[in-house]
Design a protein around this motif. Structure first.
Motif, PDB file in Angstrom:
ATOM      1  N   ARG A 100       0.813  -1.219   0.000  1.00  0.00           N
ATOM      2  CA  ARG A 100       0.000   0.000   0.000  1.00  0.00           C
ATOM      3  C   ARG A 100       0.846   1.268   0.000  1.00  0.00           C
ATOM      4  O   ARG A 100       0.335   2.341  -0.331  1.00  0.00           O
ATOM      5  CB  ARG A 100      -0.933   0.013   1.208  1.00  0.00           C
ATOM      6  CG  ARG A 100      -2.066  -1.015   1.093  1.00  0.00           C
ATOM      7  CD  ARG A 100      -2.749  -1.179   2.429  1.00  0.00           C
ATOM      8  NE  ARG A 100      -3.374   0.066   2.836  1.00  0.00           N
ATOM      9  CZ  ARG A 100      -4.651   0.345   2.607  1.00  0.00           C
ATOM     10  NH1 ARG A 100      -5.425  -0.531   2.018  1.00  0.00           N
ATOM     11  NH2 ARG A 100      -5.158   1.492   2.993  1.00  0.00           N
ATOM     12  N   ASN A 103       1.492   2.908  -3.796  1.00  0.00           N
ATOM     13  CA  ASN A 103       0.675   3.929  -4.467  1.00  0.00           C
ATOM     14  C   ASN A 103       0.081   4.903  -3.446  1.00  0.00           C
ATOM     15  O   ASN A 103      -0.934   5.521  -3.677  1.00  0.00           O
ATOM     16  CB  ASN A 103      -0.408   3.305  -5.348  1.00  0.00           C
ATOM     17  CG  ASN A 103      -1.510   2.651  -4.552  1.00  0.00           C
ATOM     18  OD1 ASN A 103      -1.325   2.370  -3.374  1.00  0.00           O
ATOM     19  ND2 ASN A 103      -2.633   2.420  -5.178  1.00  0.00           N
ATOM     20  N   MET A 105      -1.508   4.554  -0.759  1.00  0.00           N
ATOM     21  CA  MET A 105      -2.795   4.319  -0.119  1.00  0.00           C
ATOM     22  C   MET A 105      -2.673   4.478   1.390  1.00  0.00           C
ATOM     23  O   MET A 105      -3.662   4.659   2.092  1.00  0.00           O
ATOM     24  CB  MET A 105      -3.305   2.901  -0.437  1.00  0.00           C
ATOM     25  CG  MET A 105      -3.894   2.772  -1.821  1.00  0.00           C
ATOM     26  SD  MET A 105      -5.332   3.796  -2.116  1.00  0.00           S
ATOM     27  CE  MET A 105      -6.581   2.846  -1.292  1.00  0.00           C
ATOM     28  N   THR A 108      -3.938   7.681   3.661  1.00  0.00           N
ATOM     29  CA  THR A 108      -5.248   7.905   4.268  1.00  0.00           C
ATOM     30  C   THR A 108      -5.302   7.387   5.700  1.00  0.00           C
ATOM     31  O   THR A 108      -6.250   7.669   6.416  1.00  0.00           O
ATOM     32  CB  THR A 108      -6.328   7.184   3.455  1.00  0.00           C
ATOM     33  OG1 THR A 108      -5.974   5.799   3.388  1.00  0.00           O
ATOM     34  CG2 THR A 108      -6.433   7.742   2.060  1.00  0.00           C
ATOM     35  N   GLU A 110      -4.432   7.377   9.441  1.00  0.00           N
ATOM     36  CA  GLU A 110      -3.975   8.349  10.421  1.00  0.00           C
ATOM     37  C   GLU A 110      -2.674   7.876  11.078  1.00  0.00           C
ATOM     38  O   GLU A 110      -2.586   6.737  11.533  1.00  0.00           O
ATOM     39  CB  GLU A 110      -5.076   8.509  11.487  1.00  0.00           C
ATOM     40  CG  GLU A 110      -5.046   9.827  12.213  1.00  0.00           C
ATOM     41  CD  GLU A 110      -5.596  10.959  11.359  1.00  0.00           C
ATOM     42  OE1 GLU A 110      -5.089  12.073  11.509  1.00  0.00           O
ATOM     43  OE2 GLU A 110      -6.529  10.723  10.554  1.00  0.00           O
ATOM     44  N   VAL A 132      -1.126  12.616  -5.703  1.00  0.00           N
ATOM     45  CA  VAL A 132      -1.486  11.199  -5.613  1.00  0.00           C
ATOM     46  C   VAL A 132      -2.502  10.804  -6.678  1.00  0.00           C
ATOM     47  O   VAL A 132      -2.614   9.638  -7.014  1.00  0.00           O
ATOM     48  CB  VAL A 132      -2.050  10.820  -4.226  1.00  0.00           C
ATOM     49  CG1 VAL A 132      -0.973  10.924  -3.178  1.00  0.00           C
ATOM     50  CG2 VAL A 132      -3.258  11.633  -3.860  1.00  0.00           C
ATOM     51  N   VAL A 133      -3.240  11.764  -7.210  1.00  0.00           N
ATOM     52  CA  VAL A 133      -4.284  11.416  -8.183  1.00  0.00           C
ATOM     53  C   VAL A 133      -3.686  10.789  -9.449  1.00  0.00           C
ATOM     54  O   VAL A 133      -4.022   9.664  -9.803  1.00  0.00           O
ATOM     55  CB  VAL A 133      -5.174  12.643  -8.472  1.00  0.00           C
ATOM     56  CG1 VAL A 133      -6.035  12.404  -9.691  1.00  0.00           C
ATOM     57  CG2 VAL A 133      -6.032  12.951  -7.262  1.00  0.00           C
ATOM     58  N   ARG A 136      -1.934   7.384  -8.614  1.00  0.00           N
ATOM     59  CA  ARG A 136      -2.792   6.202  -8.457  1.00  0.00           C
ATOM     60  C   ARG A 136      -3.409   5.771  -9.783  1.00  0.00           C
ATOM     61  O   ARG A 136      -3.840   4.632  -9.912  1.00  0.00           O
ATOM     62  CB  ARG A 136      -3.875   6.474  -7.414  1.00  0.00           C
ATOM     63  CG  ARG A 136      -3.288   6.530  -6.019  1.00  0.00           C
ATOM     64  CD  ARG A 136      -4.350   6.654  -4.969  1.00  0.00           C
ATOM     65  NE  ARG A 136      -3.727   6.927  -3.681  1.00  0.00           N
ATOM     66  CZ  ARG A 136      -4.226   7.739  -2.774  1.00  0.00           C
ATOM     67  NH1 ARG A 136      -5.361   8.365  -3.011  1.00  0.00           N
ATOM     68  NH2 ARG A 136      -3.609   7.918  -1.638  1.00  0.00           N
ATOM     69  N   MET A 141      -4.838  -0.531  -8.185  1.00  0.00           N
ATOM     70  CA  MET A 141      -4.861  -1.455  -7.056  1.00  0.00           C
ATOM     71  C   MET A 141      -6.101  -2.341  -7.091  1.00  0.00           C
ATOM     72  O   MET A 141      -7.188  -1.906  -7.439  1.00  0.00           O
ATOM     73  CB  MET A 141      -4.824  -0.658  -5.758  1.00  0.00           C
ATOM     74  CG  MET A 141      -4.644  -1.529  -4.541  1.00  0.00           C
ATOM     75  SD  MET A 141      -3.760  -0.669  -3.257  1.00  0.00           S
ATOM     76  CE  MET A 141      -3.435  -2.009  -2.142  1.00  0.00           C
TER      77      MET A 141
END
Lengths: 304, 428
Positions: A100, A103, A105, A108, A110, A132-133, A136, A141
């Motif tokens: 993760r 890319n 992920m 997100t 915390e 990140v847009v 990804r 994924m």
């Protein structure tokens, strides 16, 4: 097997007389596993060949933290172009976390922090100016549990091209959707019901829909996090075939709990243990002639 | 683990079995009892209100032959000024005298005149204003009877002699005469739905309160729903989890528990005294109710956002959707039914709220139907409160009738909530 019996003899719980033989052996096994996992074998660096010449993704000295806890310790690994790299290891060894972070992920989550040098085609993944847009869109994924959107099959596949503005006309979009579904081997099964909800498909079909959705934006890398763990053997076989076909066009990193699966679909296999990358090698070498003691223990089924 | 044989284990289980079953039965019984109690309470409430209020939907009317006699009216032609001065009550009185020519003497005449509502003159004026050609002609019209007459006539259906109350024997005689000749009838009470409040029960209606309630709710909905949903989305999807957001969360939960009259005081101090907004206006009422409803909407919206499975968020994020797109395309549509339900429940709460509105002057005696959010008005629950406080007997049934209207609006809103949820709900 001999070691197992021996260990079981030393272990306490075998005194239980009322338990039936099956549960007895289960108790033995878990005791063995527990001991093997807590073994004092020191993992110092990675053995095997973590690097390759034509690297699509390259990671150097990656450390991942969840708050105070460190989940990944100093992992360096290359994933070659058009290669399938399998990541195996016992639960909680950090392979999904590692996947993760490829890319972002993990952004997100915390308190999750990624250190080290991660590059995609030589560009830093965690660079200060990286958005990140598009990242990804390049690194797609597929998740453990099939998670199609509660929309129609068509809209599921068309979602990526729509938000990234890839298709300008409806005809173009139709073409992308059809091609993606064809490549995911789902077209013939769903072509007559594209407007039906994607959630109405079977588990295996849903997972292939998710793969079609991921490849609809023409990513360069596809990350798969245990894509077959919720599927039956037949659906699994289809996905594995598909992964082999997809290798022609994409670079694939797959996390799996099934060693047979790793052996079947991957060219290289990375073995993780307690957040450390123990061994990376050609899949054949890992499964026939592992260098590290822990790898051997895992692939022979002594724990994991 | 102690060494228990399987038989021992089975015996121990069997020993506890009876008490386990007993407890389950007891629990079920308690559940059924509490539901039965609730249903009974609702039934009693509804029966009481309906039995008291149903009669308010009919109203005793008296038929009179009126003559628009210019001499009696004291006007020459029909225009704004002369209509304002015209003596329409005189016309009504003349019609009554004509119907009962035997009545003489001041006291008896006054008694006779009080058969018809003193709002009859206004009705007549309106009629002439709309049809000026009627001047000098005569026609037969129905007028609302006075509330005492109404009460007496309605009591006749319950007992043979009826309940006279403030009605004199002689008046009762006239009423019976009129009833026999078909000139006095119970007809559907349109006044109740077309008029505002009045000191005379037969002229009092809920129109003004209903419209006031709708304006107030409109202001509340327009303000609290977008603000509440936006706040919930920000807190749930975007805000970092730190001490500040924790503090905000605690405060929102506390606000939900603040007694509503405190919001009324706040509204009085801020909206009316500081911002100098008009008193008794739906605008201020809506603002105050917004403050009161916001926590409810925020809390229910957050709960419905939380219930959206994280796998959907991950899937969208993994496709490269931006946070905003994840929320707008995937999370919000799935959370919407829950949010709407929360909002409608909040609105229903606001509709029934009285205390804070008393503080901002919406308890005033409002006769006119408001035409905008800044017109003085009252709301349904306050109207009920006002009528319940009035001494006239005829207000008793009107109070119950107003409660029925309020309940009807509430039930409609709740039905809408259920319907919306069913319609928007998507399965995954």
């Amino acid at each position: 097997m001999t070691t197992m019996t021996l260990n079981a003899g030393e272990a306490g719980p075998a005194e239980d007389q009322t338990a039936n033989p099956a549960s007895e052996s289960a108790v033995e096994q878990s005791a063995v596993k527990a001991r093997a996992a807590n073994t004092n074998i020191e993992v110092t660096g990675t053995v095997g060949s973590p690097f390759c010449d034509d690297a699509k993704l390259s990671m150097r000295n990656v450390n991942v933290f969840y708050g105070e806890a460190q989940a990944i310790h100093d992992v360096s690994l290359d994933i070659g172009r058009n290669q399938v790299v399998a990541m195996i290891g016992p639960s909680g060894c950090g392979k999904s976390t590692f996947l993760r972070s490829l890319n972002r992920m993990n952004d997100t989550i915390e308190g999750c922090r990624v250190e080290g040098e991660l590059t995609l085609d030589g560009e830093a993944i965690y660079g200060p100016k990286v958005d990140v847009v598009p990242l990804r869109a390049r690194v797609g994924m597929v998740f453990q549990k099939p998670n199609p959107f509660p929309k129609s099959i068509y809209d599921n596949v068309a979602y990526g091209p729509k938000i990234h503005g890839i298709a300008s006309r409806r005809a173009e979009l139709d073409e992308i959707v059809e091609n993606s579904l064809r490549r995911a081997g789902l077209w013939n099964e769903v072509k007559d019901r594209l407007d039906k909800p994607g959630t109405g498909l079977s588990g295996g079909q849903q997972q292939r829909l998710c793969i079609a959705r991921a490849i609809a934006v023409s990513p360069e890398v596809i990350l798969m996090d245990e894509p077959c763990s919720a599927l039956d053997p037949i659906a699994t076989a289809r996905i594995e075939e598909l992964i082999d076909e997809l290798r022609q066009n994409y670079t694939i990193a797959i996390v799996t709990h099934s060693m047979q699966q790793a052996a079947r679909v991957s060219q290289r296999t990375a073995y993780f243990h307690l957040g450390k990358l123990v061994e990376v090698n050609d899949t054949e070498t890992v499964f026939t002639n592992p260098e590290h003691e822990l790898t051997e223990a895992y692939i022979t089924g002594r724990f994991g | 683990m102690t060494d228990l044989t399987q038989t021992q284990v089975r015996e121990r289980i069997a020993a506890r079995l009876a008490s386990r079953h007993r407890k389950e039965k007891l629990f079920r019984g308690l559940g059924i009892a509490s539901i039965a109690f609730g249903v009974l309470a609702v039934l009693v409430l509804f029966t009481d209100i309906i039995s008291k209020g149903a009669s308010a939907f009919v109203q005793t009317d008296i038929q009179l032959q009126v003559t628009y006699d210019p001499a009696e009216l004291g006007i020459e032609q029909v225009d704004e000024e002369s209509l304002a001065w015209a003596n329409f009550d005189g016309v009504i009185r003349a019609a009554l005298r004509e119907r009962f020519p035997d009545v003489s003497g001041r006291r008896d005449k006054r008694e006779l005149y009080s058969l018809v509502s003193n709002g009859a003159g206004f009705e007549l004026r309106e009629r002439l204003q709309n049809h000026p050609e009627l001047l000098g002609k005569s026609e037969t019209l129905w007028f609302n009877a006075d509330d005492d007459v109404d009460t007496y006539v309605k009591s006749l259906s319950k007992s043979e002699d009826g309940f006279l109350g403030r009605t004199s024997e002689q008046k009762a005689q006239w009423i019976l005469t009129l009833r026999e000749s078909g000139e006095l009838k119970k007809r559907f009470n349109t006044t109740f739905f077309t008029n505002g409040d009045s000191r005379e029960p037969e002229q009092a209606g809920i129109r003004a309160a209903l419209v006031g309630s709708l304006f107030t709710l409109l202001v509340t909905l327009v303000l609290s729903f977008p603000i509440g949903v936006a706040a919930a989305i920000y807190l749930e999807e975007f805000a970092p989890k730190n001490r500040w957001t924790d503090l905000i969360e605690v405060n929102i939960n506390n606000l939900a528990a603040v007694p509503s009259i405190v919001f009324g005081l706040l509204g009085l101090a801020i909206f009316i005294n500081f911002f100098e907004l008009p008193r008794s206006a739906p605008l201020v009422g809506g603002l105050v109710l917004t403050l009161m409803t916001l926590p409810t909407i925020i809390i229910s919206s957050r709960a419905s956002l939380k219930s959206v499975p994280p796998s959907i968020r991950e899937a969208a994020m993994g496709m490269g959707a931006s946070r905003m797109q994840v929320v707008l395309h995937h999370v919000l549509p799935l959370a919407m039914p829950g949010m709407l339900t929360g909002a409608i429940i909040g609105m229903a709460q606001a509709l029934g709220e009285t205390a804070p509105l008393l503080m901002i002057g919406m308890v005033a005696f409002i006769v006119d139907v408001p035409h905008g959010v800044t017109d003085p008005s009252t709301v349904l629950p306050v109207q009920i409160f006002l009528w319940a406080d009035s001494p006239e007997r005829a207000f008793v049934e009107r109070t119950s009738a107003a409660i029925m209207v309020l309940l009807a609006v509430l039930i409609t809103m709740n039905t809408c909530a259920v319907w919306l949820r069913k319609k928007l709900e998507r399965r995954w």
